[in-house]
Enzyme design. Structure first.
Site, PDB file in Angstrom:
ATOM      1  N   LYS A  37       1.036  -1.583   0.225  1.00 47.77           N
ATOM      2  CA  LYS A  37       0.176   0.393  -0.171  1.00 47.77           C
ATOM      3  C   LYS A  37       1.125   1.415   0.100  1.00 47.77           C
ATOM      4  CE  LYS A  37      -0.443  -0.831   5.038  1.00 47.77           C
ATOM      5  NZ  LYS A  37      -1.102  -1.378   6.075  1.00 47.77           N
ATOM      6  N   ARG A 129      -9.840  -0.108  14.471  1.00 48.46           N
ATOM      7  CA  ARG A 129      -9.618  -0.061  13.693  1.00 48.46           C
ATOM      8  C   ARG A 129     -10.843  -0.807  12.886  1.00 48.46           C
ATOM      9  NH1 ARG A 129      -4.166   1.066  10.786  1.00 48.46           N
ATOM     10  NH2 ARG A 129      -4.246  -1.404  10.024  1.00 48.46           N
ATOM     11  N   TYR A 244      16.298  29.665   6.871  1.00 51.38           N
ATOM     12  CA  TYR A 244      15.457  30.105   8.048  1.00 51.38           C
ATOM     13  C   TYR A 244      15.580  30.455   9.311  1.00 51.38           C
ATOM     14  CZ  TYR A 244      12.579  30.185   3.724  1.00 51.38           C
ATOM     15  OH  TYR A 244      11.808  30.572   2.563  1.00 51.38           O
ATOM     16  N   MET A 292      11.369  23.913   2.480  1.00 50.43           N
ATOM     17  CA  MET A 292      11.513  22.915   1.604  1.00 50.43           C
ATOM     18  C   MET A 292      11.802  22.306   0.620  1.00 50.43           C
ATOM     19  SD  MET A 292       7.554  23.844  -0.989  1.00 50.43           S
ATOM     20  CE  MET A 292       6.932  24.851   0.597  1.00 50.43           C
TER      21      MET A 292
HETATM   22  C1  LIG Z   1      -0.564  -1.959   7.123  1.00 50.59           C
HETATM   23  C2  LIG Z   1      -0.715  -3.298   7.195  1.00 50.59           C
HETATM   24  C3  LIG Z   1       0.610  -4.451   7.155  1.00 50.59           C
HETATM   25  C4  LIG Z   1       1.708  -4.563   6.697  1.00 50.59           C
HETATM   26  O1  LIG Z   1       2.704  -3.583   8.463  1.00 50.59           O
HETATM   27  P1  LIG Z   1       3.483  -3.983   9.032  1.00 50.59           P
HETATM   28  O2  LIG Z   1       4.077  -3.010  10.347  1.00 50.59           O
HETATM   29  O3  LIG Z   1       4.308  -2.136   7.834  1.00 50.59           O
HETATM   30  O4  LIG Z   1       4.320  -4.865   8.815  1.00 50.59           O
HETATM   31  C5  LIG Z   1      -0.507  -6.036   7.467  1.00 50.59           C
HETATM   32  N1  LIG Z   1      -1.480  -5.889   8.003  1.00 50.59           N
HETATM   33  C6  LIG Z   1      -2.703  -4.806   7.653  1.00 50.59           C
HETATM   34  C7  LIG Z   1      -3.519  -5.087   7.868  1.00 50.59           C
HETATM   35  C8  LIG Z   1      -2.012  -3.400   7.653  1.00 50.59           C
HETATM   36  O5  LIG Z   1      -3.062  -2.271   6.983  1.00 50.59           O
END
Ligand SMILES: *Cc1c(COP(=O)(O)O)cnc(C)c1O
Length: 345
Positions: A37, A129, A244, A292
């Site tokens: 992702k 979550r 800055y 930046m």
């Molecule tokens: C992002 C994610 C992972 C991977 O987690 P890491 O801590 O990056 O290894 C696995 N499962 C779910 C549901 C996630 O959202």
């Protein structure tokens, strides 16, 4: 032709594959997938998928259908962690190799009605979550679904928390009552918790890309090295300031290089007066505020470094996180689109 960018990420394909093999070995009998992702945590999901597929990885995880569609022509199995909204159904039916991870009763109903094809299911086991509740799962919400992978997600796998065992036991309780081809729980840190956490499939992300969320994973190799080009070399006289808000003042006449990297590229402002670059074996401290698009380095140690030369920034994730106060995840996923991404193998 578009000129090459004045900064680049050197991406070590051999280290990426070595990290996956390490995590696959640590996963024991379980298959080892890969979370790709957020564009492969900032590295570029397509290149990550190509390399890991060649190494034997068969299960990939993204957050959204846009991410899934961008990988569909590669022909690899992709699970979409955020499930399926009404707005996603067309893409979900159009993609050939992606399936949703259903998270709510409404998503389950939508999938039953619109597709009925294979899916995954996320069960919430205490993180609060995403996911259906254990009660919903036990009360028949999932009956008759073609579930490939029944999964849950650990909230505290990077700590020695009693919550890990509680979540594991809760998942076992659901898996005893729900039919699925596979069960999955562990992210990168979860793999290090040992065999009871591996089930049939593990889902590492961070550690593939060089992150070290637990000491047991210290065999993970760095994958990402930011590099940037010098735009100007100047002499700053004793008593003058740089950047800055004038947060750095020259204690003596100092050679300074201005390089093409900034917080808009994901090089955190927190590295101001703290980060480090290198050229060969010379160390070049970041001086003053990170701007930046620009950074100043004290290049006293590199008398020959000049306009057009390249420097390499220290970016080992555990140390960089410590130094900047950013998480290892943020340090990766913040890396912006202005970099050229250059893979070596
Ligand atoms: C992002 C994610 C992972 C991977 O987690 P890491 O801590 O990056 O290894 C696995 N499962 C779910 C549901 C996630 O959202």
């Amino acid at each position: 032709m578009i000129p090459t960018a004045p900064n680049r990420l050197c991406l070590n394909g051999a280290a990426l594959v070595a990290n996956w093999r390490l995590l696959a070995a640590m996963s024991g009998a379980a298959a080892c997938g890969a979370a790709v992702k957020a564009d492969g945590y900032g590295l570029g999901a397509r290149e990550v998928v190509r390399r890991l597929t060649a190494a034997g990885c068969r299960d990939f995880f993204v957050a959204t259908w846009a991410e899934a569609e961008a990988l569909d022509d590669l022909g690899v199995s992709v699970a979409v962690l955020h499930g399926v909204r009404a707005e996603d159904m067309a893409a979900a039916l159009r993609t050939r190799h992606a399936r949703p991870v259903l998270n709510t009763a409404a998503q389950v109903a939508r999938w039953r009605q619109g597709s009925g094809g294979p899916c995954d299911v996320m069960v919430d086991t205490g993180m609060n979550r995403l996911g259906v509740s254990a009660e919903e799962a036990r009360d028949g919400l999932l009956d008759g679904l073609a579930i490939d992978t029944l999964m849950s997600h650990l909230a505290c796998a990077d700590e020695d928390s009693e919550m890990n065992e509680r979540q594991r036991a809760a998942l076992v309780g659901v898996a005893d009552r729900v039919i699925s081809r596979r069960v999955s729980l562990a992210n990168s840190a979860g793999i290090a918790l040992g065999a009871p956490y591996h089930f049939d499939l593990t889902r590492p992300g961070l550690a593939l890309y060089g992150g070290v969320p637990r000491g047991e994973l210290d065999g993970v190799r760095p994958v990402v090295l930011p590099q940037a080009q010098v735009l100007q070399r100047r002499r700053v006289a004793a008593g003058e300031v740089v950047g800055y808000n004038a947060t750095w003042r020259a204690p003596e006449d100092t050679a300074v290089a201005i390089v093409n990297l900034g917080y808009a590229d994901g090089y955190a402002r927190a590295f101001s007066n703290a980060g480090m670059a290198r050229v060969e074996d010379r160390t070049l401290p970041v001086i003053g505020r990170v701007s930046m698009d620009l950074i100043a380095l004290d290049v006293s140690a590199a008398p020959d470094l000049g306009e057009g030369d390249w420097v390499t920034f220290d970016y080992a994730l555990p140390q960089a996180a410590e130094l900047s106060g950013r998480s290892q995840y943020e340090l990766l996923t913040g890396l912006g689109s202005r970099f050229d991404r250059v893979w070596t193998d």
